[in-house]
Design a protein around this motif. Sequence first.
Motif, PDB file in Angstrom:
ATOM      1  N   LEU A   5       6.097  -4.311  -6.330  1.00  0.00           N
ATOM      2  CA  LEU A   5       6.549  -5.683  -6.068  1.00  0.00           C
ATOM      3  C   LEU A   5       5.961  -6.679  -7.062  1.00  0.00           C
ATOM      4  O   LEU A   5       6.648  -7.610  -7.499  1.00  0.00           O
ATOM      5  N   LEU A  35      11.770 -11.729  -0.076  1.00  0.00           N
ATOM      6  CA  LEU A  35      12.061 -10.290  -0.190  1.00  0.00           C
ATOM      7  C   LEU A  35      13.464 -10.013   0.347  1.00  0.00           C
ATOM      8  O   LEU A  35      13.846 -10.498   1.410  1.00  0.00           O
ATOM      9  N   SER A  92      14.177  -8.582   4.115  1.00  0.00           N
ATOM     10  CA  SER A  92      13.656  -9.257   5.308  1.00  0.00           C
ATOM     11  C   SER A  92      14.540 -10.429   5.680  1.00  0.00           C
ATOM     12  O   SER A  92      14.815 -11.293   4.843  1.00  0.00           O
ATOM     13  N   TYR A 106       1.720  -3.522   6.393  1.00  0.00           N
ATOM     14  CA  TYR A 106       1.875  -4.819   5.724  1.00  0.00           C
ATOM     15  C   TYR A 106       0.618  -5.274   4.996  1.00  0.00           C
ATOM     16  O   TYR A 106      -0.458  -4.736   5.205  1.00  0.00           O
ATOM     17  N   GLY A 107       0.794  -6.302   4.164  1.00  0.00           N
ATOM     18  CA  GLY A 107      -0.353  -7.030   3.649  1.00  0.00           C
ATOM     19  C   GLY A 107      -0.899  -7.843   4.811  1.00  0.00           C
ATOM     20  O   GLY A 107      -0.129  -8.496   5.529  1.00  0.00           O
ATOM     21  N   GLU A 117      -3.944  -4.991   1.369  1.00  0.00           N
ATOM     22  CA  GLU A 117      -2.623  -4.361   1.444  1.00  0.00           C
ATOM     23  C   GLU A 117      -2.675  -3.131   2.352  1.00  0.00           C
ATOM     24  O   GLU A 117      -3.469  -2.222   2.142  1.00  0.00           O
ATOM     25  N   LYS A 118      -1.875  -3.143   3.380  1.00  0.00           N
ATOM     26  CA  LYS A 118      -1.693  -2.021   4.316  1.00  0.00           C
ATOM     27  C   LYS A 118      -3.021  -1.392   4.755  1.00  0.00           C
ATOM     28  O   LYS A 118      -3.256  -0.202   4.525  1.00  0.00           O
ATOM     29  N   VAL A 173       1.727 -10.486   6.099  1.00  0.00           N
ATOM     30  CA  VAL A 173       2.527 -11.151   5.069  1.00  0.00           C
ATOM     31  C   VAL A 173       3.993 -10.798   5.331  1.00  0.00           C
ATOM     32  O   VAL A 173       4.347  -9.627   5.442  1.00  0.00           O
ATOM     33  N   TYR A 193       7.150 -16.125   0.011  1.00  0.00           N
ATOM     34  CA  TYR A 193       5.982 -16.622  -0.706  1.00  0.00           C
ATOM     35  C   TYR A 193       6.406 -17.829  -1.540  1.00  0.00           C
ATOM     36  O   TYR A 193       7.565 -17.927  -1.944  1.00  0.00           O
ATOM     37  N   THR A 231      -0.170  -8.258  -3.641  1.00  0.00           N
ATOM     38  CA  THR A 231      -1.362  -8.578  -2.840  1.00  0.00           C
ATOM     39  C   THR A 231      -2.620  -8.635  -3.719  1.00  0.00           C
ATOM     40  O   THR A 231      -3.463  -9.512  -3.547  1.00  0.00           O
TER      41      THR A 231
HETATM   42  C1  G1P Z   1       5.462  -5.649   0.652  1.00  0.00           C
HETATM   43  C2  G1P Z   1       4.113  -6.304   0.414  1.00  0.00           C
HETATM   44  C3  G1P Z   1       3.341  -6.457   1.734  1.00  0.00           C
HETATM   45  C4  G1P Z   1       4.188  -7.241   2.724  1.00  0.00           C
HETATM   46  C5  G1P Z   1       5.559  -6.550   2.879  1.00  0.00           C
HETATM   47  C6  G1P Z   1       6.458  -7.411   3.730  1.00  0.00           C
HETATM   48  O1  G1P Z   1       5.271  -4.319   1.051  1.00  0.00           O
HETATM   49  O2  G1P Z   1       3.377  -5.523  -0.507  1.00  0.00           O
HETATM   50  O3  G1P Z   1       2.119  -7.126   1.502  1.00  0.00           O
HETATM   51  O4  G1P Z   1       3.536  -7.342   3.972  1.00  0.00           O
HETATM   52  O5  G1P Z   1       6.203  -6.363   1.627  1.00  0.00           O
HETATM   53  O6  G1P Z   1       7.639  -6.745   3.979  1.00  0.00           O
HETATM   54  P1  G1P Z   1       6.467  -3.213   1.030  1.00  0.00           P
HETATM   55  O7  G1P Z   1       7.175  -3.368   2.340  1.00  0.00           O
HETATM   56  O8  G1P Z   1       7.307  -3.519  -0.155  1.00  0.00           O
HETATM   57  O9  G1P Z   1       5.775  -1.878   0.952  1.00  0.00           O
END
Ligand code: G1P
Length: 301
Positions: free
Chosen positions: A111, A131, A134, A174-175, A193-194, A206, A210, A234
Motif C-alpha cells: 500500500l 482504499l 472499503s 488492521y493497522g 500494523e496487524k 485504521v 487517510y 503504517t
Molecule cells: C491496509 C493497511 C491497514 C489498514 C487496512 C484497512 O491493510 O495496511 O493498516 O487497517 O488496510 O483496510 P490491508 O487490508 O491492505 O492488508
Amino acid sequence: MDCPIPNAVVPVAGLGTRLLPATKSQPKGMLPVARKPIVQYVLEELGRSGVRNVLFVTGQGKAAIENHFDPDTGLMDTLRRSGKDDLLLELDFEKLGLNILYTRQSVQRGLGDAILHGESFAGRDPFIVALGDSIIGLKGDSTACRRMADAFVEHEAEVVIAVEEVPPERVRFYGIVDPGGDGDLFPIRTMVEKPSLDVAPSRLAVSGRYVFSPTIFDMIRSVRPDRRGEIQITDAIRRVAERGGKVLGVKLRPEEKRHDIGNMPSYFETFIEFALADPDHGERVRSHLIKVLGVPPGKQL
Ligand code: G1P
C-alpha cells in the motif's frame, strides 16, 4: 460543497487473493455489493465530500474499473429512450463533476508503494487516500473525508486517519493506533500494523481513509519493505509521528460503519446488509431471508 483538499488517491491494485476465485479475472473493486460495484460507492463518497480530482492506482487486470467509469453514450441513449431514468442517474458519473485519472502499479509492492504512485498527481498539496475495498456507511452520505480534511487544515496536521473500534478478534487484520486522547478527534502517538491482541495498543483500527501532507512521500521512500517485500504505509506514518509530525485520528460515527470487502465473510455480510437496505428490493430480500432461515411467524429478523 468544495473540499479544502480536492485531490484523492484510490489504490485498487491489490490482488484480492482473499476473495478468490471471485477475483481471478476481475478486480476486487468491481465486485458488486447489492446494486453497485465497490469502487462506485467509493467514488460517489468522494464526490459528495467535495473532492474534485481522483487518481486510481490500478494494476494488472484492472481495466474493468476504467471501463466502468468511461461514459457510455450508446448505453445512456438507450436508457433515455426507454425511459429508464432511475438507471441513468446511477450511471451518470459525470454529474459527480470529478476528473478521473489512472496510473498503474506494475509490481505489487504494498500500500505504501501504491500511494507513492500518487506523488506527481498530488504535487506539493495535501491529498486524501480512500482504499478502493472499503465502503463507509450504508447510505453513501459519510462526511468522514470532509471532517478529516477540515481537521487536517485547522490543526496543521501531517496525517489524519479514520479509525473505528473493532472487536478483539479482528485486531490482527488492521493497522492499530495508539491514541493520545479520547473523543472524535485525538492525537495518535504511534501505530502498529496487524498486531496480535496482546501487543495491540488499542482496538482502534485504521479504516481505509487517510489525509496526508506530501511529506509522506519521503517517509514512504525511507521505509524498508517488510518480509513479504511490501512497503507498509503504517511504517511511513509511524515515522512521521517519530519525527514530531502531527498525526490525528478521526473516529467514524456509528452510521459510518466501515465495510471492509477484503475477505469473504465480510464481503458476504456487506452484500446482505446493502441488499436489505435497498429501497426497492430490501423488503423482498428480508422476506426471503426470513423464509430461508425458518424464522417463526411473529419473530423479527
Ligand atoms: C491496509 C493497511 C491497514 C489498514 C487496512 C484497512 O491493510 O495496511 O493498516 O487497517 O488496510 O483496510 P490491508 O487490508 O491492505 O492488508
